[in-house]
Structure formats: structure tokens, C-alpha cells
Write a protein that holds these residues in place. Sequence first.
Motif, mmCIF file in Angstrom:
data_model
loop_
_atom_site.group_PDB
_atom_site.id
_atom_site.type_symbol
_atom_site.label_atom_id
_atom_site.label_comp_id
_atom_site.label_asym_id
_atom_site.label_seq_id
_atom_site.Cartn_x
_atom_site.Cartn_y
_atom_site.Cartn_z
ATOM 1 N N LYS A 198 -37.018 33.272 -5.885
ATOM 2 C CA LYS A 198 -38.193 32.270 -5.399
ATOM 3 C C LYS A 198 -37.978 32.100 -3.981
ATOM 4 O O LYS A 198 -38.380 30.809 -3.770
ATOM 5 C CB LYS A 198 -38.501 31.556 -6.478
ATOM 6 N N MET A 199 -37.366 32.455 -3.260
ATOM 7 C CA MET A 199 -36.945 31.979 -1.816
ATOM 8 C C MET A 199 -38.008 32.514 -0.917
ATOM 9 O O MET A 199 -38.101 33.502 0.076
ATOM 10 C CB MET A 199 -35.784 32.648 -1.381
ATOM 11 N N PHE A 200 -39.294 31.985 -1.151
ATOM 12 C CA PHE A 200 -40.532 32.083 -0.491
ATOM 13 C C PHE A 200 -40.619 32.251 1.115
ATOM 14 O O PHE A 200 -40.957 33.107 1.999
ATOM 15 C CB PHE A 200 -41.718 31.466 -1.061
ATOM 16 N N ALA A 201 -40.031 30.918 1.587
ATOM 17 C CA ALA A 201 -40.137 30.951 2.959
ATOM 18 C C ALA A 201 -39.420 31.937 3.731
ATOM 19 O O ALA A 201 -39.784 32.513 4.845
ATOM 20 C CB ALA A 201 -39.817 29.387 3.342
ATOM 21 N N GLN A 202 -38.124 32.058 3.254
ATOM 22 C CA GLN A 202 -37.044 33.075 3.973
ATOM 23 C C GLN A 202 -37.802 34.472 3.974
ATOM 24 O O GLN A 202 -37.690 34.973 4.738
ATOM 25 C CB GLN A 202 -35.847 32.970 3.209
ATOM 26 N N PHE A 203 -38.552 34.778 2.685
ATOM 27 C CA PHE A 203 -38.888 35.942 2.737
ATOM 28 C C PHE A 203 -40.112 36.293 3.634
ATOM 29 O O PHE A 203 -40.114 37.271 4.234
ATOM 30 C CB PHE A 203 -39.605 36.320 1.089
ATOM 31 N N ILE A 204 -40.904 35.375 3.897
ATOM 32 C CA ILE A 204 -42.223 35.445 4.828
ATOM 33 C C ILE A 204 -41.469 35.630 6.277
ATOM 34 O O ILE A 204 -42.040 36.338 7.000
ATOM 35 C CB ILE A 204 -43.083 34.051 4.688
ATOM 36 N N ILE A 205 -40.596 34.787 6.578
ATOM 37 C CA ILE A 205 -40.095 34.775 7.729
ATOM 38 C C ILE A 205 -39.568 36.146 8.195
ATOM 39 O O ILE A 205 -39.719 36.889 9.404
ATOM 40 C CB ILE A 205 -38.884 33.769 7.882
ATOM 41 N N ILE A 206 -38.754 36.801 7.354
ATOM 42 C CA ILE A 206 -38.067 38.198 7.470
ATOM 43 C C ILE A 206 -39.209 39.062 7.601
ATOM 44 O O ILE A 206 -39.106 40.094 8.469
ATOM 45 C CB ILE A 206 -37.028 38.253 6.123
ATOM 46 N N GLU A 207 -40.428 39.049 6.589
ATOM 47 C CA GLU A 207 -41.255 40.096 6.657
ATOM 48 C C GLU A 207 -42.040 39.988 8.074
ATOM 49 O O GLU A 207 -42.205 41.201 8.492
ATOM 50 C CB GLU A 207 -42.323 39.963 5.639
ATOM 51 N N ILE A 208 -42.484 38.695 8.605
ATOM 52 C CA ILE A 208 -43.026 38.776 9.995
ATOM 53 C C ILE A 208 -42.268 39.068 11.096
ATOM 54 O O ILE A 208 -42.670 39.799 12.063
ATOM 55 C CB ILE A 208 -43.415 37.200 10.086
ATOM 56 N N PHE A 209 -40.867 38.881 10.903
ATOM 57 C CA PHE A 209 -39.804 39.441 11.923
ATOM 58 C C PHE A 209 -40.041 41.180 11.821
ATOM 59 O O PHE A 209 -39.970 41.774 12.917
ATOM 60 C CB PHE A 209 -38.445 38.969 11.431
ATOM 61 N N LEU A 210 -39.998 41.685 10.711
ATOM 62 C CA LEU A 210 -40.055 43.130 10.527
ATOM 63 C C LEU A 210 -41.104 43.649 11.195
ATOM 64 O O LEU A 210 -41.101 44.636 11.835
ATOM 65 C CB LEU A 210 -39.870 43.479 9.115
#
Length: 432
Positions: free
Chosen positions: A369-381
Motif C-alpha cells: 500500500k505504498m500509494f504515493a510512491q507508486f503514483i510518482i513512479i507511474e507518472i515518471f514512466l
Amino acid sequence: MKKLIKYINTNVLFKVAHLNTATIATKIIAGILTSKAIAVFIGVEGMALIGNLRNFLSAIQSFAILGFYNGFVKTIGKFKEDAVELSKTISTTYYLGFFSTILMSFLCYYNASFINGFLFSENYNFTYVIQVLALALPFYSLNMFCFGIMNGFSNYRMLLVINIIGQVLGLLITLYLIYIEHIDGALVAAVIAPSLIFLITLVGIINRRSLIGQIKITNVSIEVLKTFAPYAVMALVTSIALPLTSIMIRNFIIDELGIRQAGYWEAMNRISDYYLMFVTSIMTLYIIPRFSEIDNKEEFRKEVFDFYKSIMPIFGIGLLLIYFLRPFIVNLVFSDAFQPVEELFFWQLLGDFVKVLSIVIAYQFLAKKMFAQFIIIEIFLVVILYLTSIYLIELFGLKGAVMGHFFSYLMHYLIVLLVFSSSLFGVINTKE
């Protein structure tokens, strides 16, 4: 393959695995037959146009249901014996989904001309297709709502039957419309086929009529919404950002290289989607549940390397076979007119291999449930995917699009490795 078995630790998981395997196999067969029909009756140019519509439809459908599906299923499974909490869950999902779906339908219907220009340029007038999409969207949302209820109550056999019948019905309608209307028929079929499954789902949900009385606007719960919110945001970022990025890349290819080149790229993406379905289903079923149980870095690394050692060699061999059989595959799925697609396989397959390496580790974001990190990485992608694709297309032509795919996922993989080899984001979460 023996190491894969350890990920399966419940009878429920076996049932879900069988459901997913049968559903995915049906989707792949239906997808191949549809691709063949498009190649034969419409051609390369039509493939590009249909690709844009499919990406847009995917994004709109995700926004219409607010990305609630996974959270909805899990919450129903948790509270299916608690009438009060179950009513709150169903009511919150239904009413919020209802308002978001109606909003998206109105926006699509009354901005159909603008959307047509974005998807098809001013050279094509498929405004009426966008309007049909707007009218069909509520039925899709209702279908996903019913699917969520059946899934939450573990009614896997009924889900399997509905999925297979729906895929076959959608395939028949698609093939018929392509045959009589060509490109118009293919576009209309793309927007109505997902919604027609609702007619079949009604039969499966009829034995849950007692749940209808639990849908009350007074039971809409902020607490339920808070529970859904992180999953919803993650689902929306992934399911909206990536399709819209694909549309922008495809439009750039059309403007710079021509619509036929965009059709070749879409054909390559379709082939990639078919074989990735199996891999992603394995990861969803086995990796996330296992990662959820892990609370230390050493065990997490062990599970990742076990997956790499047991599954990735098989996947790699499969990709090698696909590469060497690419002339046969292109002729089987498409036609002789799509022969230039063969030149795109190397970088696409390489990118997909790295993509799977990356996703396996990135699933730790979901499991913990590391939601913020996931979103940051996906936007970077998505940003890197767009920028590298545009840059490399200008340098190498169409091949640059698949090169961009490889390099973006390579950078994504390196970033994910960086995150999970340091304490930068507070990687290892302990259980409360």
C-alpha cells in the motif's frame, strides 16, 4: 514451474486462476480473430484508427467507474456477512459510479466533435461513434458493478460463464459489423461490445436481487470512500495516463510518418498485449498475495529472485520463439500487408522482458500500500515513455517507437531498483 506452486496456497486462488486462464484464453482467441478481420477487411490504416479508439475507450471506462473495482471486490469479500457494512460498500460504489458515469457520458456526447478531432483528426468524421460510446457507457459501468458483486461473493463459476459467453457474443458482433460496415462497423463494435455483456450479467446477478434493497443513498459512506481512494487513484493513474500517452504517440506517428506506420505500431502492440496477458495474470494472482505477507527486506528479495529464476527464463524462451516465428505470427494474426511489423519485434520484445522484470518488483508498492510512491513512479514512466518515443521516432522513424518502449521501461526498472535498495521512500513497512 514447481516454484510457482508455492504462490498458490488456497482453494480460492486455484478457482481464480482457472477463471483467469479460461477468460484470458478466450480474450486472446477473440482478439486474434478480430485482428485478422480488421487486417483483411479494413487494412493497415484502419488498425491505427481503431487503436486510438480502444485506448480512449479504456481511459473513459476506467474514469467512469472511478477505479473502484479492485477495492470494491476486496471490501465486499470482507463484509459479505455484515449487512450494514455491505450496504455501505454497495451504496457508495453504486451512487458515486452512477454520477461519474453520467458525467462522462454527457461530456463525451456533447463534445463528440472535439474528441473525434483528437482521436481521428479532421480527415475523418466518426462523431457518431463517440456518441454511441456515450450512450453505451452506463451499461458498461453497471456490468462492472455486477461483476464486482459476484467476484466479492466468490461466484467464480458464474463469472467464468459470463465472461466466455460475453467474449464470444462480442466477437460475433464485431466480425459481423466489420464484414458489412468495415471501419465504421469495427469502431461501433469496439464501443458497444463491452456494454452488451451487461445483458448476460443480468442473468447471473438475478439471484442477488436481495442486494438491490441495500442500495440506499443514505448509506453512502465517507469511510468506505476513504478505503477505496488509494486504490482508485492508483488505478486511475495507470489506466488513464498510459492509454492517453499511447494516443499521443500514435498521433505523432500519423503526423510525422503517416497513418500506415501508425497501423504497424498498433499491430505490434496488439501482439504484445496477447502474450503479456498470461504473465500479468500470474503476477496479479500470485505475486501480490505473497508480497502482502512479507515484512522484511530479505524475504522480499528472495521472493523476487525466486520469480526471476523460475518464471523469467520460461518467459524469455517464449519471447525468443516469438521473435524467430515472427513472419508466421504476423501472417497468422494479420496479413501480408503487415509484413513491416516484423522489423519492430526485437525492441518490443526486449522492452516487454524488462517491463516484466520491473513490474514484479513494482508490485511491492501495491502489496504494501505504498500509494504515493507508486503514483510518482507511474507518472515518471508515462512522461519518459512519451519523451523518449518522440525523440527516437524523429531519429529512427517507426522503429524509434519500440525503442522508446524499451528505454522507458529500462529506466523505470532502474528507478524501481533504486527505490527498493534504499530507504529513500521508507521501503520496508512493518505490519501493525
